[in-house]
Design a protein around this motif. Structure first.
Motif, PDB file in Angstrom:
ATOM      1  N   GLY A 155       0.806  -1.211   0.000  1.00  0.00           N
ATOM      2  CA  GLY A 155       0.000   0.000   0.000  1.00  0.00           C
ATOM      3  C   GLY A 155       0.841   1.264   0.000  1.00  0.00           C
ATOM      4  O   GLY A 155       2.060   1.220   0.199  1.00  0.00           O
ATOM      5  N   PRO A 156       0.204   2.417  -0.227  1.00  0.00           N
ATOM      6  CA  PRO A 156       0.926   3.690  -0.230  1.00  0.00           C
ATOM      7  C   PRO A 156       1.547   3.975   1.138  1.00  0.00           C
ATOM      8  O   PRO A 156       0.913   3.747   2.169  1.00  0.00           O
ATOM      9  CB  PRO A 156      -0.167   4.717  -0.564  1.00  0.00           C
ATOM     10  CG  PRO A 156      -1.275   3.922  -1.182  1.00  0.00           C
ATOM     11  CD  PRO A 156      -1.236   2.594  -0.516  1.00  0.00           C
ATOM     12  N   GLN A 157       2.773   4.464   1.125  1.00  0.00           N
ATOM     13  CA  GLN A 157       3.476   4.805   2.359  1.00  0.00           C
ATOM     14  C   GLN A 157       4.085   6.191   2.218  1.00  0.00           C
ATOM     15  O   GLN A 157       4.492   6.589   1.124  1.00  0.00           O
ATOM     16  CB  GLN A 157       4.596   3.797   2.645  1.00  0.00           C
ATOM     17  CG  GLN A 157       4.139   2.361   2.766  1.00  0.00           C
ATOM     18  CD  GLN A 157       3.279   2.123   3.982  1.00  0.00           C
ATOM     19  OE1 GLN A 157       3.648   2.496   5.093  1.00  0.00           O
ATOM     20  NE2 GLN A 157       2.128   1.503   3.781  1.00  0.00           N
ATOM     21  N   SER A 158       4.181   6.897   3.325  1.00  0.00           N
ATOM     22  CA  SER A 158       4.880   8.176   3.270  1.00  0.00           C
ATOM     23  C   SER A 158       6.375   7.905   3.141  1.00  0.00           C
ATOM     24  O   SER A 158       6.874   6.849   3.553  1.00  0.00           O
ATOM     25  CB  SER A 158       4.617   9.001   4.530  1.00  0.00           C
ATOM     26  OG  SER A 158       5.287   8.446   5.654  1.00  0.00           O
ATOM     27  N   LEU A 159       7.083   8.861   2.567  1.00  0.00           N
ATOM     28  CA  LEU A 159       8.533   8.736   2.458  1.00  0.00           C
ATOM     29  C   LEU A 159       9.141   8.503   3.840  1.00  0.00           C
ATOM     30  O   LEU A 159      10.046   7.677   3.997  1.00  0.00           O
ATOM     31  CB  LEU A 159       9.108  10.001   1.817  1.00  0.00           C
ATOM     32  CG  LEU A 159      10.624  10.075   1.610  1.00  0.00           C
ATOM     33  CD1 LEU A 159      10.947  10.924   0.395  1.00  0.00           C
ATOM     34  CD2 LEU A 159      11.346  10.644   2.835  1.00  0.00           C
ATOM     35  N   HIS A 160       8.634   9.204   4.836  1.00  0.00           N
ATOM     36  CA  HIS A 160       9.158   9.084   6.200  1.00  0.00           C
ATOM     37  C   HIS A 160       9.025   7.650   6.715  1.00  0.00           C
ATOM     38  O   HIS A 160       9.978   7.078   7.263  1.00  0.00           O
ATOM     39  CB  HIS A 160       8.406  10.058   7.113  1.00  0.00           C
ATOM     40  CG  HIS A 160       9.105  10.328   8.406  1.00  0.00           C
ATOM     41  ND1 HIS A 160       8.621  11.225   9.337  1.00  0.00           N
ATOM     42  CD2 HIS A 160      10.246   9.823   8.957  1.00  0.00           C
ATOM     43  CE1 HIS A 160       9.437  11.267  10.379  1.00  0.00           C
ATOM     44  NE2 HIS A 160      10.426  10.417  10.175  1.00  0.00           N
ATOM     45  N   GLU A 161       7.858   7.048   6.507  1.00  0.00           N
ATOM     46  CA  GLU A 161       7.624   5.682   6.986  1.00  0.00           C
ATOM     47  C   GLU A 161       8.505   4.677   6.252  1.00  0.00           C
ATOM     48  O   GLU A 161       9.111   3.793   6.875  1.00  0.00           O
ATOM     49  CB  GLU A 161       6.150   5.323   6.808  1.00  0.00           C
ATOM     50  CG  GLU A 161       5.219   6.086   7.739  1.00  0.00           C
ATOM     51  CD  GLU A 161       3.764   5.965   7.334  1.00  0.00           C
ATOM     52  OE1 GLU A 161       2.910   6.039   8.231  1.00  0.00           O
ATOM     53  OE2 GLU A 161       3.474   5.805   6.130  1.00  0.00           O
ATOM     54  N   LEU A 162       8.587   4.805   4.929  1.00  0.00           N
ATOM     55  CA  LEU A 162       9.392   3.852   4.169  1.00  0.00           C
ATOM     56  C   LEU A 162      10.881   4.050   4.441  1.00  0.00           C
ATOM     57  O   LEU A 162      11.654   3.089   4.453  1.00  0.00           O
ATOM     58  CB  LEU A 162       9.105   3.976   2.673  1.00  0.00           C
ATOM     59  CG  LEU A 162       9.755   2.903   1.792  1.00  0.00           C
ATOM     60  CD1 LEU A 162       9.343   1.503   2.237  1.00  0.00           C
ATOM     61  CD2 LEU A 162       9.411   3.116   0.325  1.00  0.00           C
ATOM     62  N   MET A 163      11.271   5.272   4.705  1.00  0.00           N
ATOM     63  CA  MET A 163      12.672   5.547   5.019  1.00  0.00           C
ATOM     64  C   MET A 163      13.047   4.906   6.355  1.00  0.00           C
ATOM     65  O   MET A 163      14.156   4.371   6.508  1.00  0.00           O
ATOM     66  CB  MET A 163      12.908   7.052   5.064  1.00  0.00           C
ATOM     67  CG  MET A 163      14.366   7.456   5.107  1.00  0.00           C
ATOM     68  SD  MET A 163      14.508   9.260   4.912  1.00  0.00           S
ATOM     69  CE  MET A 163      16.288   9.436   4.960  1.00  0.00           C
TER      70      MET A 163
END
Length: 209
Positions: A155-163
């Motif tokens: 699913g879609p993730q914020s850059l912050h979360e995926l980082m």
């Protein structure tokens, strides 16, 4: 497996309740799915995460040349993954994150990629250096907005979360590589210590993940 097939889920870990489910890769999604009403999300800022993942990559570039070449085909404890593949994978995790920042959907197949069967230490270090430099260039001049949306297989993730996930994932494997060197009787000055993993959702044990 039958339950996963019924839900149309093709990857794990996953949590399900009736006909609803969520993937287990995102702590935030799990908290929301379970209705826990607790604060979730990264504890470290993107600046702090960038510093951490850079340190992890620098440590790996220091550690990988220490592994005896004749041990690269040896498998890590508990799974059919060679030392060679682990050295490649810990950088591929970061490379995949950078791909996602270039509008490429992050898919599980990225994490199953293997280095060349005869890749030696020099090739592994060259790849790692390339990824480190690519990350530095992106962080210096790319779109690093924490709220930027990235597409992933869960699913879609914020850059912050995926980082954050990228940082602890890579760091976990560097931690494993340090232990493998010790297992092979190779001494090193332990470029990473417990403080380097604080405020990251690290697996409790070195060989979890």
């Amino acid at each position: 497996m039958a339950e996963l097939e019924r839900l149309g889920v093709r990857s794990v870990p996953v949590l399900s309740r009736g006909d609803k489910y969520t993937f287990g890769q995102s702590t935030k999604q799990i908290v929301e799915f379970l209705g826990l009403g607790e604060k979730s999300g990264p504890e470290l800022s993107t600046d702090e995460l960038a510093a951490r993942v850079t340190k992890f990559m620098e440590a790996a570039l220091e550690l990988i040349p220490l592994m005896p070449a004749d041990r690269l085909d040896t498998h890590v404890p508990g799974r059919p993954r060679s030392y060679r593949t682990l050295a490649f994978h810990l950088f591929r995790v970061v490379d995949a994150f950078l791909d996602a920042n270039e509008n490429v959907t992050l898919v599980q197949a990225m994490f199953r990629e293997e280095p060349a069967a005869d890749a030696g230490t020099d090739a592994l270090v060259a790849y790692g250096t390339k990824v480190r430099d690519r990350f530095r260039a992106w962080w210096r001049a790319g779109d690093t907005a924490p709220s930027k949306t990235l597409q992933t297989y869960y699913g879609p993730q914020s850059l912050h979360e995926l980082m954050e996930r990228t940082t602890w994932h890579s760091g976990q494997h560097v931690r494993q590589y340090m232990m493998l060197l010790e297992k092979e009787g190779v001494t090193h000055h332990r470029p990473l210590v417990a403080a380097d993993f604080t405020k990251l959702p690290m697996p409790q044990n070195v060989w979890d993940g």
